[in-house]
Design an enzyme around this catalytic site. Structure first.
Site, short mmCIF file in Angstrom:
data_model
loop_
_atom_site.label_atom_id
_atom_site.label_comp_id
_atom_site.label_asym_id
_atom_site.label_seq_id
_atom_site.Cartn_x
_atom_site.Cartn_y
_atom_site.Cartn_z
N HIS A 1 44.06 37.42 40.68
CA HIS A 1 42.96 37.54 39.70
C HIS A 1 41.80 38.34 40.27
O HIS A 1 41.12 39.09 39.56
CB HIS A 1 42.49 36.17 39.24
N HIS B 1 46.86 36.97 29.76
CA HIS B 1 46.82 36.58 31.17
C HIS B 1 47.99 37.17 31.94
O HIS B 1 47.85 37.53 33.12
CB HIS B 1 46.77 35.05 31.34
N ASP C 1 47.77 39.28 35.32
CA ASP C 1 48.56 39.03 36.53
C ASP C 1 49.31 40.28 36.98
O ASP C 1 49.34 40.61 38.16
CB ASP C 1 49.59 37.91 36.28
N HIS D 1 55.16 36.83 39.08
CA HIS D 1 54.75 37.43 40.35
C HIS D 1 55.95 37.90 41.18
O HIS D 1 55.87 38.91 41.87
CB HIS D 1 53.91 36.44 41.16
ZN LIG Z 1 47.30 34.39 36.88
#
Ligand SMILES: [Zn+2]
Length: 323
Positions: free
Chosen positions: A88, A245, A249, A272
């Protein structure tokens, strides 16, 4: 993210002065004090743990230092020290056009703040950034780069504008299927993406806590979803805050390339781990991209065309759900 005005040299930037943030780590639940300092042109972004033996705490914020992607992105160094949940903050720095910074912390995790990039962005905007006497470089994708994992995938495609499109599909009725595409130029990150918070599921909280994760998680720094319900009293910041969001990311994970990536990132159910694999794949597939300056990229692809105006209008319309 970068200027598109005619004939303007796009230079690297750093902060006008240092900024300190204090907050709790999402996973370890401990308080951490973090100061983001200006840094020299060409140095990039580095993290520095101040709570470990001198000389062992420096971690360059680069894709090859990613050591864990299970819930957030963690980077580490050869001494075994790591910094968790960098994405973030990395997204905020990239979105504000900060190329060079030294981030000192007295703990192992970036403070989660409100679960979005907004607290980082608003302080950077208040303090301001300064141009540095060096051109901003970029990775210019010329052939698609793709990674897959079952029905999930992430692709970097050639594009005359940096753009991120994400598609998500959750069984929880409160989320469902969401898709959004954002052209990451000018202040699009600030307005369309930076305020979107991280989210978690009520049925997973207990299991995560048993693993020592999500200890700092609360309704102050995450959206909590329970089936078709949002537990947070204040509700959502955008109707489609979840997909926003995921864009945040992805943008933060891509920032670990070290320079902006001029491409269209398309992610279906990305996370991720997939983003980290995409970075590895991109750096292995050196023939699919070139290293250039933002100025040369813009001159070569003709970024000033009417196309961008049309696209901008379209995604401003798509932001109507903003609360
Ligand atoms: Zn995040």
């Amino acid at each position: 993210m970068f200027k598109t005005a005619n004939n303007e040299q796009v230079t690297q930037r750093t902060l006008r002065q240092s900024i300190t943030y204090v907050g709790i780590g999402l996973h370890n639940g401990k308080n951490v004090s973090m100061t983001v300092h200006p840094a020299e042109a060409g140095s990039g972004i580095h993290f520095l743990r101040k709570d470990v033996p001198m000389g062992e705490g420096l971690i360059p914020a680069r894709w090859y230092n990613v050591v864990d992607t299970s819930l957030s992105t963690a980077i580490g160094n050869e001494y075994g020290f790591r910094v968790d949940t960098v994405e973030h903050l990395m997204a905020a720095l990239s979105g504000c056009g900060v190329d060079n910074a030294l981030i000192e912390l007295d703990g192992p995790e970036v403070p989660i703040m409100d679960g979005s990039s907004h607290p980082f962005v608003s302080m950077i905007e208040r303090i301001g950034t300064v141009d540095q006497d060096s051109p901003r470089h970029a990775i210019w994708i010329q052939r698609p780069i793709e990674v897959r994992d079952g029905d999930k995938y992430a692709i970097l495609m050639p594009s005359d504008m940096p753009r991120i499109t994400v598609e998500i599909d959750f069984e929880h009725e409160a989320i469902g299927t969401q898709i959004l595409s954002v052209e990451m130029i000018n202040e699009a990150f600030h307005h369309q993406v930076s305020r979107a918070r991280t989210f978690g599921f009520a049925h997973q909280i207990e299991a995560l806590r048993k693993q020592g994760l999500a200890r700092g998680g609360s309704l102050r720094n995450a959206i909590l979803v329970d089936g078709d319900r949002i537990i947070n009293e204040e509700g959502l910041r955008f109707n489609d805050e979840f997909v926003r969001h995921k864009i945040l990311d992805a943008f933060g994970d891509l920032a670990l390339a070290g320079v902006p990536i001029m491409a269209h990132y398309y992610g279906r159910k990305p996370g991720h781990e997939l983003n980290s694999k995409l970075m590895t794949q991109m750096f292995e597939d050196r023939s699919s991209w070139s290293y250039t300056t933002v100025n040369d990229f813009e001159a070569l692809v003709g970024t000033q065309g009417p196309h961008s105006e049309e696209v901008r209008t379209n995604f401003e319309k798509s932001a109507d759900g903003r609360s």
